[in-house]
Design a protein around this motif. Structure first.
Motif, PDB file in Angstrom:
ATOM      1  N   ILE A   1     -20.972  29.978  99.912  1.00  0.00           N
ATOM      2  CA  ILE A   1     -19.785  29.593 100.245  1.00  0.00           C
ATOM      3  C   ILE A   1     -20.202  28.033 100.591  1.00  0.00           C
ATOM      4  O   ILE A   1     -19.875  26.908  99.981  1.00  0.00           O
ATOM      5  CB  ILE A   1     -18.854  29.967 101.191  1.00  0.00           C
ATOM      6  CG1 ILE A   1     -18.030  31.245 100.633  1.00  0.00           C
ATOM      7  CG2 ILE A   1     -17.880  28.879 101.639  1.00  0.00           C
ATOM      8  CD1 ILE A   1     -17.340  31.923 101.678  1.00  0.00           C
ATOM      9  N   ALA A   2     -20.976  28.120 101.650  1.00  0.00           N
ATOM     10  CA  ALA A   2     -21.602  26.762 102.115  1.00  0.00           C
ATOM     11  C   ALA A   2     -22.212  25.833 100.842  1.00  0.00           C
ATOM     12  O   ALA A   2     -21.794  24.385 101.038  1.00  0.00           O
ATOM     13  CB  ALA A   2     -22.405  26.965 103.125  1.00  0.00           C
ATOM     14  N   ILE A   3     -23.135  26.301 100.263  1.00  0.00           N
ATOM     15  CA  ILE A   3     -23.732  25.545  99.097  1.00  0.00           C
ATOM     16  C   ILE A   3     -22.499  25.293  97.909  1.00  0.00           C
ATOM     17  O   ILE A   3     -22.751  24.045  97.400  1.00  0.00           O
ATOM     18  CB  ILE A   3     -24.771  26.605  98.493  1.00  0.00           C
ATOM     19  CG1 ILE A   3     -25.916  26.638  99.608  1.00  0.00           C
ATOM     20  CG2 ILE A   3     -25.624  25.914  97.516  1.00  0.00           C
ATOM     21  CD1 ILE A   3     -26.588  25.457  99.976  1.00  0.00           C
ATOM     22  N   GLY A   4     -21.695  26.221  97.494  1.00  0.00           N
ATOM     23  CA  GLY A   4     -20.856  26.047  96.768  1.00  0.00           C
ATOM     24  C   GLY A   4     -19.658  24.820  97.104  1.00  0.00           C
ATOM     25  O   GLY A   4     -19.338  23.964  96.177  1.00  0.00           O
ATOM     26  N   LEU A   5     -19.587  24.624  98.380  1.00  0.00           N
ATOM     27  CA  LEU A   5     -18.776  23.544  99.048  1.00  0.00           C
ATOM     28  C   LEU A   5     -19.384  22.036  98.876  1.00  0.00           C
ATOM     29  O   LEU A   5     -18.858  21.170  99.140  1.00  0.00           O
ATOM     30  CB  LEU A   5     -18.270  23.704 100.327  1.00  0.00           C
ATOM     31  CG  LEU A   5     -16.988  24.711 100.604  1.00  0.00           C
ATOM     32  CD1 LEU A   5     -16.842  24.969 101.768  1.00  0.00           C
ATOM     33  CD2 LEU A   5     -15.851  24.268  99.811  1.00  0.00           C
ATOM     34  N   GLY A   6     -20.998  22.116  98.702  1.00  0.00           N
ATOM     35  CA  GLY A   6     -21.638  21.144  98.559  1.00  0.00           C
ATOM     36  C   GLY A   6     -22.261  20.477  99.851  1.00  0.00           C
ATOM     37  O   GLY A   6     -22.528  19.442 100.269  1.00  0.00           O
ATOM     38  N   PHE A   7     -22.121  21.477 100.840  1.00  0.00           N
ATOM     39  CA  PHE A   7     -22.507  21.172 102.307  1.00  0.00           C
ATOM     40  C   PHE A   7     -23.798  20.969 102.478  1.00  0.00           C
ATOM     41  O   PHE A   7     -24.576  20.533 103.502  1.00  0.00           O
ATOM     42  CB  PHE A   7     -22.030  22.268 103.317  1.00  0.00           C
ATOM     43  CG  PHE A   7     -20.602  21.978 103.620  1.00  0.00           C
ATOM     44  CD1 PHE A   7     -20.059  21.077 102.857  1.00  0.00           C
ATOM     45  CD2 PHE A   7     -20.142  22.714 104.211  1.00  0.00           C
ATOM     46  CE1 PHE A   7     -18.659  21.177 103.335  1.00  0.00           C
ATOM     47  CE2 PHE A   7     -18.584  22.741 104.677  1.00  0.00           C
ATOM     48  CZ  PHE A   7     -17.812  21.772 103.948  1.00  0.00           C
ATOM     49  N   GLY A   8     -24.916  21.333 101.621  1.00  0.00           N
ATOM     50  CA  GLY A   8     -26.271  21.079 101.571  1.00  0.00           C
ATOM     51  C   GLY A   8     -27.008  22.229 102.423  1.00  0.00           C
ATOM     52  O   GLY A   8     -26.591  23.136 103.008  1.00  0.00           O
ATOM     53  N   GLU A   9     -28.403  21.921 102.532  1.00  0.00           N
ATOM     54  CA  GLU A   9     -29.430  22.858 102.902  1.00  0.00           C
ATOM     55  C   GLU A   9     -29.389  22.879 104.477  1.00  0.00           C
ATOM     56  O   GLU A   9     -29.459  23.936 105.218  1.00  0.00           O
ATOM     57  CB  GLU A   9     -30.581  22.497 102.546  1.00  0.00           C
ATOM     58  CG  GLU A   9     -31.023  22.672 100.886  1.00  0.00           C
ATOM     59  CD  GLU A   9     -30.705  24.178 100.381  1.00  0.00           C
ATOM     60  OE1 GLU A   9     -30.923  25.180 101.224  1.00  0.00           O
ATOM     61  OE2 GLU A   9     -30.228  24.348  99.175  1.00  0.00           O
ATOM     62  N   SER A  10     -28.996  21.948 105.301  1.00  0.00           N
ATOM     63  CA  SER A  10     -29.069  21.890 106.629  1.00  0.00           C
ATOM     64  C   SER A  10     -27.792  22.683 107.152  1.00  0.00           C
ATOM     65  O   SER A  10     -28.010  23.416 107.769  1.00  0.00           O
ATOM     66  CB  SER A  10     -28.795  20.302 107.161  1.00  0.00           C
ATOM     67  OG  SER A  10     -29.884  19.931 106.737  1.00  0.00           O
ATOM     68  N   ALA A  11     -26.577  22.655 106.377  1.00  0.00           N
ATOM     69  CA  ALA A  11     -25.433  23.671 106.749  1.00  0.00           C
ATOM     70  C   ALA A  11     -25.764  24.866 106.466  1.00  0.00           C
ATOM     71  O   ALA A  11     -25.465  25.982 107.300  1.00  0.00           O
ATOM     72  CB  ALA A  11     -24.327  22.907 106.121  1.00  0.00           C
ATOM     73  N   ARG A  12     -26.662  25.077 105.421  1.00  0.00           N
ATOM     74  CA  ARG A  12     -26.944  26.782 105.042  1.00  0.00           C
ATOM     75  C   ARG A  12     -27.713  27.168 106.249  1.00  0.00           C
ATOM     76  O   ARG A  12     -27.639  28.239 106.527  1.00  0.00           O
ATOM     77  CB  ARG A  12     -27.738  26.833 103.669  1.00  0.00           C
ATOM     78  CG  ARG A  12     -28.149  28.171 103.640  1.00  0.00           C
ATOM     79  CD  ARG A  12     -28.364  28.632 102.357  1.00  0.00           C
ATOM     80  NE  ARG A  12     -29.111  27.868 101.267  1.00  0.00           N
ATOM     81  CZ  ARG A  12     -29.310  27.734 100.199  1.00  0.00           C
ATOM     82  NH1 ARG A  12     -29.219  29.034  99.721  1.00  0.00           N
ATOM     83  NH2 ARG A  12     -30.125  26.941  99.135  1.00  0.00           N
TER      84      ARG A  12
END
Length: 331
Positions: free
Chosen positions: A202-213
């Motif tokens: 979900i985090a990557i799909g939202l475009g939040f990036g690797e740090s958020a993941r």
């Protein structure tokens, strides 16, 4: 004499991608394998083409025989049940009716039964109490196992000697099995990592990036540890292959069905659209894991958010905003 000597013939129940891959792994370990498929067409494809339809481009050797009759597995010395957790009850009941009791049963399922809150070995023990049970889990994709790429997993049983014997019997140079006496810890790692993989997707799909993941995976793993330790899991198990190892794999690759499911949710698809007709075990596990944690006073905000998204009670952006708004505290 080796502990593995008594496991000359392995029965594998379920001829999907993972079942076929585990049949191959057992064959490469020098075992004769009887592979059961519910679908007669799958059996015919294996017999004629020496390929499992869901594991294409991988040849199955003659040491693997296929059948659609469960009774044909009666001579086997141990069984691997490679079906989804929500199908494990029906598979176990069918095995108990068709096969003699005595040989150990290894579950390869990664989840919690939604209706009962039971883990795989509990389901098997409840329906077929005469057989010893074990759990096989860890960072492994069927395609990698099928191609013979290096893979390491964990096999756990309440009887450590049984776990060691089965691990020795099924290990080969490219498929390394570590044994454990902590089946509950291994089961919890396998179940919870699927929920975390959905969240990571979900985090990557939202475009939040690797740090958020990375942050989400770290905080999610803290949830996994809290839940596991509350259920008697050994912290060392949770830090091992079947816990942290599987979290790392499943949260980092679109090959993971759970990560791919979360990715689609993050990109705006509905839960039904995101599934795309494929099984994501974490979609079934998230609600029951969150419910169990809440009833036991265990904080699992990420699992709760995933469960709410899947149930349609909250949107992905709203859920992530709520997680980001949680109070700051000591880690």
């Amino acid at each position: 004499m080796s502990r593995s000597t008594g496991f000359a013939t392995i029965g594998v129940v379920g001829a999907g991608a993972y079942g076929a891959a585990l049949a191959l792994a057992a064959s490469r370990a020098g075992r004769a394998v009887r592979l059961w498929a519910r679908d007669v067409a799958t059996v015919e494809a294996i017999r004629k083409e020496r390929q499992a339809p869901r594991l294409p481009d991988v040849a199955l050797p003659e040491t693997i025989s296929a059948t659609a009759t469960l009774g044909d597995l009666a001579p086997c010395d141990a069984f691997i049940v490679a079906v989804p957790t929500q199908s494990l009850r029906d598979a176990t009941a069918a095995m108990a009716a068709a096969l003699p009791a005595g040989a150990p049963v290894i579950s390869a399922a990664k989840g919690i039964e939604q209706a009962s809150g039971l883990f795989p070995t509990e389901i098997i023990a409840g329906l077929w109490p005469e057989v010893p049970t074990a759990i096989l889990s860890g960072p492994s994709f069927a395609a990698d196992i099928g191609r013979g790429l290096p893979t390491a997993v964990t096999l756990a049983a309440a009887d450590p000697a049984l776990a060691q014997g089965l691990a020795e019997a099924l290990s080969s140079p490219a498929f390394r099995i570590y044994h454990s006496g902590d089946p509950r810890g291994v089961e919890i790692g396998g179940a919870a990592k699927n929920v975390l993989a959905i969240a990571a997707g979900i985090a990557i799909g939202l475009g939040f990036g690797e740090s958020a993941r990375a942050a989400l995976v770290a905080r999610g793993f803290a949830e996994l540890r809290r839940f596991g330790e509350a259920h008697g899991a050994d912290p060392e198990t949770l830090m091992g292959l079947s816990g942290l190892g599987d979290v790392v794999l499943s949260c980092a690759s679109p090959q993971s069905r759970n990560f791919a499911y979360g990715l689609a949710l993050g990109q705006g698809k509905s839960p039904a659209e995101a599934a795309g007709g494929k099984l994501a075990e974490g979609a079934f596990t998230a609600p029951v894991l969150a419910r169990m944690a809440q009833s036991e006073g265990i904080e699992t905000p990420i699992a709760e958010a995933v469960a709410a998204i899947i149930a349609g009670r909250i949107g992905v952006r709203e859920a992530v905003a709520a997680l980001l708004a949680r109070p700051l505290k000591a880690e």
